[in-house]
Write a protein that holds these residues in place. Structure first.
Motif, PDB file in Angstrom:
ATOM      1  N   ARG A  16     102.613  18.105 109.484  1.00  0.00           N
ATOM      2  CA  ARG A  16     103.398  18.505 108.319  1.00  0.00           C
ATOM      3  C   ARG A  16     102.553  19.384 107.392  1.00  0.00           C
ATOM      4  N   ASN A  17     103.258  20.213 106.626  1.00  0.00           N
ATOM      5  CA  ASN A  17     102.615  20.961 105.563  1.00  0.00           C
ATOM      6  C   ASN A  17     102.187  19.983 104.475  1.00  0.00           C
ATOM      7  N   THR A  18     100.917  20.021 104.080  1.00  0.00           N
ATOM      8  CA  THR A  18     100.397  19.029 103.137  1.00  0.00           C
ATOM      9  C   THR A  18     101.022  19.153 101.751  1.00  0.00           C
ATOM     10  N   GLU A  19     101.535  20.336 101.403  1.00  0.00           N
ATOM     11  CA  GLU A  19     102.134  20.527 100.087  1.00  0.00           C
ATOM     12  C   GLU A  19     103.624  20.214 100.073  1.00  0.00           C
ATOM     13  N   THR A  20     104.340  20.686 101.091  1.00  0.00           N
ATOM     14  CA  THR A  20     105.802  20.532 101.098  1.00  0.00           C
ATOM     15  C   THR A  20     106.283  19.347 101.925  1.00  0.00           C
ATOM     16  N   GLU A  21     105.414  18.797 102.762  1.00  0.00           N
ATOM     17  CA  GLU A  21     105.765  17.704 103.674  1.00  0.00           C
ATOM     18  C   GLU A  21     106.731  18.141 104.776  1.00  0.00           C
ATOM     19  N   ARG A  22     106.978  19.427 104.893  1.00  0.00           N
ATOM     20  CA  ARG A  22     107.849  19.920 105.959  1.00  0.00           C
ATOM     21  C   ARG A  22     107.099  19.906 107.287  1.00  0.00           C
ATOM     22  N   ILE A  23     107.808  19.573 108.350  1.00  0.00           N
ATOM     23  CA  ILE A  23     107.211  19.598 109.684  1.00  0.00           C
ATOM     24  C   ILE A  23     106.960  21.048 110.073  1.00  0.00           C
ATOM     25  N   ILE A  24     105.771  21.330 110.581  1.00  0.00           N
ATOM     26  CA  ILE A  24     105.437  22.707 110.936  1.00  0.00           C
ATOM     27  C   ILE A  24     105.051  22.879 112.398  1.00  0.00           C
ATOM     28  N   ARG A  25     104.581  21.812 113.050  1.00  0.00           N
ATOM     29  CA  ARG A  25     104.064  22.001 114.411  1.00  0.00           C
ATOM     30  C   ARG A  25     104.071  20.676 115.160  1.00  0.00           C
ATOM     31  N   TRP A  26     104.157  20.789 116.494  1.00  0.00           N
ATOM     32  CA  TRP A  26     104.099  19.624 117.376  1.00  0.00           C
ATOM     33  C   TRP A  26     102.972  19.811 118.381  1.00  0.00           C
ATOM     34  N   GLU A  27     102.407  18.704 118.778  1.00  0.00           N
ATOM     35  CA  GLU A  27     101.374  18.714 119.816  1.00  0.00           C
ATOM     36  C   GLU A  27     101.638  17.543 120.759  1.00  0.00           C
ATOM     37  N   ASN A  32      96.611  12.376 132.825  1.00  0.00           N
ATOM     38  CA  ASN A  32      96.626  11.738 134.139  1.00  0.00           C
ATOM     39  C   ASN A  32      95.645  10.573 134.081  1.00  0.00           C
ATOM     40  N   GLY A  33      96.174   9.379 133.939  1.00  0.00           N
ATOM     41  CA  GLY A  33      95.286   8.244 133.715  1.00  0.00           C
ATOM     42  C   GLY A  33      94.614   8.398 132.360  1.00  0.00           C
ATOM     43  N   ASP A  34      93.285   8.387 132.350  1.00  0.00           N
ATOM     44  CA  ASP A  34      92.526   8.554 131.109  1.00  0.00           C
ATOM     45  C   ASP A  34      92.106  10.003 130.874  1.00  0.00           C
ATOM     46  N   GLU A  35      92.413  10.884 131.818  1.00  0.00           N
ATOM     47  CA  GLU A  35      91.959  12.269 131.731  1.00  0.00           C
ATOM     48  C   GLU A  35      93.036  13.159 131.120  1.00  0.00           C
ATOM     49  N   LEU A  36      92.653  13.942 130.100  1.00  0.00           N
ATOM     50  CA  LEU A  36      93.571  14.905 129.495  1.00  0.00           C
ATOM     51  C   LEU A  36      93.831  16.029 130.485  1.00  0.00           C
ATOM     52  N   PHE A  37      95.098  16.200 130.844  1.00  0.00           N
ATOM     53  CA  PHE A  37      95.481  17.168 131.869  1.00  0.00           C
ATOM     54  C   PHE A  37      95.946  18.482 131.243  1.00  0.00           C
ATOM     55  N   GLN A  38      96.742  18.400 130.180  1.00  0.00           N
ATOM     56  CA  GLN A  38      97.304  19.598 129.556  1.00  0.00           C
ATOM     57  C   GLN A  38      97.756  19.246 128.140  1.00  0.00           C
ATOM     58  N   THR A  39      97.648  20.219 127.235  1.00  0.00           N
ATOM     59  CA  THR A  39      98.140  20.045 125.872  1.00  0.00           C
ATOM     60  C   THR A  39      99.243  21.060 125.604  1.00  0.00           C
ATOM     61  N   ILE A  40     100.372  20.581 125.140  1.00  0.00           N
ATOM     62  CA  ILE A  40     101.531  21.424 124.840  1.00  0.00           C
ATOM     63  C   ILE A  40     101.628  21.573 123.322  1.00  0.00           C
ATOM     64  N   TYR A  41     101.598  22.826 122.852  1.00  0.00           N
ATOM     65  CA  TYR A  41     101.752  23.110 121.431  1.00  0.00           C
ATOM     66  C   TYR A  41     103.049  23.895 121.218  1.00  0.00           C
ATOM     67  N   TYR A  42     103.724  23.636 120.132  1.00  0.00           N
ATOM     68  CA  TYR A  42     104.849  24.493 119.748  1.00  0.00           C
ATOM     69  C   TYR A  42     105.168  24.292 118.278  1.00  0.00           C
ATOM     70  N   ASP A  43     105.675  25.377 117.658  1.00  0.00           N
ATOM     71  CA  ASP A  43     106.061  25.326 116.255  1.00  0.00           C
ATOM     72  C   ASP A  43     107.379  24.584 116.107  1.00  0.00           C
TER      73      ASP A  43
END
Length: 219
Positions: A16-27, A32-43
């Motif tokens: 979220r935007n720290t000033e407006t509290e509006r959601i701005i981004r997702w992650e 795979n198990g304990d291993e990070l396979f891929q990170t998906i980002y989007y606005d």
């Protein structure tokens, strides 16, 4: 939020935007198990009327019918009727990662027909009209194959099919497009459907004649 499935473990984070509290981004981190396979980002899409529940964020389904499950990320509810939209990430993309297919977001309230190998969508056009959409996966993209238009008929107390259109016919209700025909419900209510072709070089008069002849409910 941690989401565990038979296929992966997901860690979803909403920023979220720290000033407006509006959601701005997702992650969304894909493990795979304990291993990070891929990170998906989007606005975050500001057109979303209601944000998704994080525990229902992920839907794993084979939507291109290649035998491998794909990842669908629920974006939230859209419009007056709360239509659902999903971001689609296909398995076996470049380097083994999931590949984003943006056109999948155009399918409202998607459902998978495994037997016909189609993605089915549905949405309302108002209190008395709704639309069916049928998409197929062809040449690495999701393609609209057919649309059906239904209107409510008071006398029969049911929705009746007005017309079924191929993908290269675009439907509008504005009066500035050429009118192919009107459908008169048994209650006496009249529905006007304006149809014109996309820029594919087809002859409009022949299309109008064919549509009026083939579809019994178009006059």
């Amino acid at each position: 939020e941690i989401i565990e499935t038979d296929l992966h473990t997901y860690k979803a984070t909403m920023y979220r935007n720290t000033e407006t509290e509006r959601i701005i981004r997702w992650e969304v981190e894909v493990y795979n198990g304990d291993e990070l396979f891929q990170t998906i980002y989007y606005d975050h899409d500001e057109n979303v009327g209601c944000i998704p529940d994080l525990n229902k964020l992920i839907w794993e389904e084979d939507v291109n019918f290649d035998g491998a499950k794909d990842i669908l990320v629920w974006q939230g509810h859209y419009g007056t009727h709360g239509d659902l939209a999903y971001r689609c990430y296909l398995a076996n993309g470049y380097g083994g990662l999931y590949e984003f297919r943006p056109e999948f977001q155009e399918i409202p309230n998607p459902k998978v027909d495994k037997e016909q190998k189609l993605i089915y969508g549905i949405c309302r056009g108002g209190a008395s009209v709704y639309y069916d959409y049928f998409y197929r996966y062809d040449e690495n993209t999701f393609v609209l194959a057919q649309r059906n238009i239904y209107v409510w008929d008071d006398a029969s107390e049911d929705y009746l099919l007005v017309c079924s259109l191929d993908a290269d016919v675009v439907v509008y209700t504005e009066t500035d497009y050429a009118l192919v025909g009107t459908y008169e419900g048994t209650s006496g209510r009249e529905y006007s459907i304006s149809i014109y072709t996309s820029m594919d070089g087809r002859d409009f008069d022949k299309l109008a004649e064919k549509t009026s002849t083939d579809k019994a409910t178009l006059e």
